[in-house]
Every structure is written in C-alpha cells, then in structure tokens.
Design an enzyme around this catalytic site. Structure first.
Site, mmCIF file in Angstrom:
data_model
loop_
_atom_site.group_PDB
_atom_site.id
_atom_site.type_symbol
_atom_site.label_atom_id
_atom_site.label_comp_id
_atom_site.label_asym_id
_atom_site.label_seq_id
_atom_site.Cartn_x
_atom_site.Cartn_y
_atom_site.Cartn_z
ATOM 1 N N ALA A 1 8.390 40.767 -5.282
ATOM 2 C CA ALA A 1 7.338 39.760 -5.468
ATOM 3 C C ALA A 1 5.976 40.424 -5.470
ATOM 4 O O ALA A 1 5.545 40.949 -4.440
ATOM 5 C CB ALA A 1 7.391 38.727 -4.351
ATOM 6 N N HIS B 1 -10.144 42.502 -7.340
ATOM 7 C CA HIS B 1 -9.626 43.013 -6.064
ATOM 8 C C HIS B 1 -10.621 43.995 -5.448
ATOM 9 O O HIS B 1 -11.523 44.487 -6.133
ATOM 10 C CB HIS B 1 -8.285 43.736 -6.259
ATOM 11 N N LYS C 1 -7.997 49.211 -4.275
ATOM 12 C CA LYS C 1 -6.735 48.920 -4.979
ATOM 13 C C LYS C 1 -6.490 49.964 -6.057
ATOM 14 O O LYS C 1 -7.377 50.308 -6.820
ATOM 15 C CB LYS C 1 -6.764 47.511 -5.581
ATOM 16 N N GLY D 1 -0.327 43.526 -10.012
ATOM 17 C CA GLY D 1 1.044 43.047 -10.234
ATOM 18 C C GLY D 1 1.075 41.538 -10.405
ATOM 19 O O GLY D 1 1.874 40.999 -11.182
HETATM 20 N N1 LIG Z 1 3.085 41.178 -2.756
HETATM 21 C C1 LIG Z 1 1.890 40.843 -2.298
HETATM 22 O O1 LIG Z 1 1.618 39.664 -2.014
HETATM 23 C C2 LIG Z 1 0.859 41.918 -2.088
HETATM 24 C C3 LIG Z 1 -0.334 41.641 -1.400
HETATM 25 C C4 LIG Z 1 -1.210 42.690 -1.147
HETATM 26 C C5 LIG Z 1 -0.900 43.977 -1.567
HETATM 27 N N2 LIG Z 1 0.265 44.196 -2.253
HETATM 28 C C6 LIG Z 1 0.686 45.539 -2.654
HETATM 29 O O2 LIG Z 1 1.219 46.186 -1.507
HETATM 30 C C7 LIG Z 1 0.996 47.597 -1.610
HETATM 31 C C8 LIG Z 1 0.279 48.079 -0.363
HETATM 32 O O3 LIG Z 1 -1.030 47.514 -0.348
HETATM 33 P P1 LIG Z 1 -2.058 47.866 0.821
HETATM 34 O O4 LIG Z 1 -3.345 47.229 0.450
HETATM 35 O O5 LIG Z 1 -1.443 47.575 2.163
HETATM 36 O O6 LIG Z 1 -2.166 49.458 0.588
HETATM 37 P P2 LIG Z 1 -2.494 50.591 1.670
HETATM 38 O O7 LIG Z 1 -3.485 50.077 2.653
HETATM 39 O O8 LIG Z 1 -2.796 51.818 0.865
HETATM 40 O O9 LIG Z 1 -1.108 50.782 2.457
HETATM 41 C C9 LIG Z 1 0.021 51.408 1.936
HETATM 42 C C10 LIG Z 1 0.653 52.232 3.045
HETATM 43 O O10 LIG Z 1 1.907 52.756 2.567
HETATM 44 C C11 LIG Z 1 1.933 54.129 2.888
HETATM 45 N N3 LIG Z 1 2.848 54.903 2.053
HETATM 46 C C12 LIG Z 1 2.595 55.624 0.928
HETATM 47 N N4 LIG Z 1 3.723 56.227 0.498
HETATM 48 C C13 LIG Z 1 4.701 55.878 1.359
HETATM 49 C C14 LIG Z 1 6.080 56.193 1.460
HETATM 50 N N5 LIG Z 1 6.677 57.030 0.587
HETATM 51 N N6 LIG Z 1 6.819 55.641 2.476
HETATM 52 C C15 LIG Z 1 6.225 54.848 3.379
HETATM 53 N N7 LIG Z 1 4.912 54.539 3.361
HETATM 54 C C16 LIG Z 1 4.158 55.041 2.356
HETATM 55 C C17 LIG Z 1 0.492 54.580 2.746
HETATM 56 O O11 LIG Z 1 0.288 55.814 3.391
HETATM 57 P P3 LIG Z 1 -0.841 56.841 2.790
HETATM 58 O O12 LIG Z 1 -2.140 56.119 2.927
HETATM 59 O O13 LIG Z 1 -0.696 58.043 3.693
HETATM 60 O O14 LIG Z 1 -0.461 57.109 1.361
HETATM 61 C C18 LIG Z 1 -0.235 53.433 3.424
HETATM 62 O O15 LIG Z 1 -0.260 53.566 4.833
HETATM 63 C C19 LIG Z 1 0.215 47.796 -2.910
HETATM 64 O O16 LIG Z 1 1.127 48.127 -3.940
HETATM 65 C C20 LIG Z 1 -0.416 46.440 -3.164
HETATM 66 O O17 LIG Z 1 -0.684 46.190 -4.518
HETATM 67 C C21 LIG Z 1 1.132 43.200 -2.519
#
Ligand SMILES: NC(=O)c1ccc[n+]([C@@H]2O[C@H](COP(=O)([O-])OP(=O)(O)OC[C@H]3O[C@@H](n4cnc5c(N)ncnc54)[C@H](OP(=O)(O)O)[C@@H]3O)[C@@H](O)[C@H]2O)c1
Length: 269
Positions: A122, A155, A159, A165
């Site tokens: 999702a 955003h 991002k 997405g």
């Molecule tokens: N579905 C939804 O409703 C929704 C809502 C908001 C965001 N999102 C999506 O969710 C994702 C995360 O967003 P965010 O804003 O939380 O990003 P973020 O703050 O960059 O958090 C992502 C985390 O995942 C870690 N990570 C990277 N590679 C990894 C791996 N191989 N295994 C485990 N952890 C790993 C990152 O570590 P490092 O910083 O060390 O790389 C970071 O701590 C994005 O793709 C975003 O578009 C989706």
C-alpha cells in the site's frame, strides 16, 4: 494482542509506527530492524520514538526480528523490499509493505510471494487516500475523455521518490477507470513546446519543507473542472492505518490484498 515487527524502525514512519503501537491495545512491537549502517542499531525503539523504553532494540537481522512476530510492516527503502519479501516468505510471516519507489522488477515478485504469505502493498495506508483512490476510479469512468486528468502531489524535502507512490496509485486508478494502462498514458511533467494529448495523465511534483503529503487529482474539462484532494497533516494517520491493516492481515490466508479490503463496508463508491 498482535505482535508486529517493524522494518525501517528508526525512520520517520518507523517511529510513528512505534508511537501508534504504544497507543494501541491491539498491537505490540516485538521486533525492529533498520539499515546495517544506521546509528540507531542497538537503541531501544521507545527511546528513539520519544517514549519510555520498550525493551525492544533496533537490530539489523530481519530473520531474528521476525521470530516472535505475527506480522511484519515495512517502511524502509525500495532497495530493501526484495530481501524483506524473501525473509518474510522463508519465515511464513504476513507482510505489509508501505515503502514506495520500487521498480517494476521488484513489483513482479509480489504475486509470486503472495502465493505463500498474506501480502499487502500500500503506497498509502490512510483511510482518506484509500477512499480517494476509489473516488478517482469512479470519476475517471464517469467523465468523458475530454476531461484531462492531472495529478499534483507535494511532500517534504527529504522524500526520495517522485512522483509519490500515492500519486502513481491515483494515476493507476484513473487509468483503470478509462480502460487504459498507466504506463502508456503517463506524462511526468509537461515540457515546453509539446501540446498535451487527449487521454494523457500528467503528474506534477512539489518538494519542500515538512509537508506530510498532499494529493490532488484534477479532471479539467472545457469551462469546468472537478478536483478531488487529500491533505495529510500528521503521519500518524499512515501509522494507525498500517497497524490496523497489519492486524487484519495477520488473520488472512496467503494472498494479495489491498487497503480497500480493510474497510469494505465504509468504502463503497
Ligand atoms: N504507505 C504509506 O502510507 C507511506 C507513508 C509515508 C511514507 N511512506 C514510504 O515509507 C518509506 C519510508 O519513509 P520515511 O519517511 O519513514 O523514510 P525514512 O525516514 O528515510 O526512514 C526509512 C528508514 O528505513 C531504513 N532503511 C534503509 N534501508 C533499509 C534496509 N535495507 N533494511 C531496514 N531498514 C532500512 C533507513 O535507514 P537509513 O536512513 O540508514 O538509510 C531509515 O531509517 C518511503 O518509501 C516512503 O515513501 C509510505
């Protein structure tokens, strides 16, 4: 109580998930992983999220973090999805993927993996956007093709993927409503000197500040336009929706699921 492991636990969404789980009587976090290079490895997830210590520290071994879990929730990075799918499949654990920005090759594995585990992918786990996607599908079907479809999203400056997405999911729903394939009609930002053609679906992207996520789908006709919008002001909505969906997913047989399956009585358009 449903036991959940969080992938990407130190990130913005990971921390929002920890806070949402702490408020929920239904869910408990039993495992947490982040990237191997993360400075959060070894830290307590409660401390990281600004709460009391919870007795669960961030690790980097997903197989170990899945051991006690009923379901896994992935909000990490697109490059991690293939390995996360493999680990959840090997451990027979349901998986919700909220991570966006993955390529077609990664997406091609979803249906195969969903034969073995319950899988929900999702790009947006809020109830509002789940409804918006269905409204856009209906509007695209109902309005004549002279109504040009344009999708605008905004955003925060951190991002990484663009268009979001969610914007792509809205585009896919609009294309489906018109019996089109999104990849055949999508235009990423219109260029000077080229006229828009009927049937195209255009995407416009804004990045800046701390915008949590705004999406609008505009159906622009001659002399009138219809606009359908969703504005997120708090990422807690994605975290609460993801946990609700994860709790539901934990009780399902293997298969491919969508957010609209979680709210079947509420979302009927
Ligand atoms: N579905 C939804 O409703 C929704 C809502 C908001 C965001 N999102 C999506 O969710 C994702 C995360 O967003 P965010 O804003 O939380 O990003 P973020 O703050 O960059 O958090 C992502 C985390 O995942 C870690 N990570 C990277 N590679 C990894 C791996 N191989 N295994 C485990 N952890 C790993 C990152 O570590 P490092 O910083 O060390 O790389 C970071 O701590 C994005 O793709 C975003 O578009 C989706």
């Amino acid at each position: 109580v449903i036991k959940v492991s969080i992938i990407g636990a130190a990130g913005r969404m990971g921390q929002a998930l920890v806070r949402a789980a702490a408020e929920s009587a239904e869910m408990r976090v039993v495992g947490a992983v982040d990237s191997t290079k993360s400075s959060a490895i070894g830290q307590d997830i409660g401390d990281l999220a600004g709460l009391k210590p919870m007795g669960v520290s961030v690790g980097s071994d997903l197989a170990a973090a899945l051991f006690l879990a009923d379901v896994a929730v992935d909000f990490s990075h697109a490059s991690a999805i293939a390995a996360n799918l493999a680990a959840c499949r090997a451990a027979h654990k349901p998986l919700l993927i909220g991570t966006t920005g993955f390529d077609a090759e990664t997406a091609a594995a979803f249906d195969t993996v969903a034969r073995d585990i319950p899988l929900l992918v999702a790009p947006n786990t809020s109830i509002g956007v789940t409804l918006l996607i269905e409204l856009v599908r209906t509007a695209a079907q109902a309005l004549p093709p002279e109504f040009d479809i344009e999708i605008i999203e905004a955003h925060h400056r951190m991002k990484r993927d663009a268009p979001s997405g969610t914007a792509l999911a809205l585009g896919k729903a609009a294309a489906e409503g018109r019996d089109q394939q999104l990849d055949q009609v999508a235009v990423n930002a219109h260029q000077s000197g080229t006229l828009r053609r009927e049937g195209q679906i255009g995407f416009a992207v804004l990045r800046g500040g701390d915008i949590v996520g705004d999406h609008s789908v505009v159906f622009a006709g001659t002399g009138e336009r219809v606009s359908l919008s969703h504005l997120a002001t708090d990422r807690a909505i994605f975290a609460r929706g993801a946990l609700k969906a994860a709790a539901w997913l934990a009780a399902q047989p293997p298969g491919r699921y969508f957010m609209r399956d979680i709210f079947p009585d509420k979302i009927k358009t």
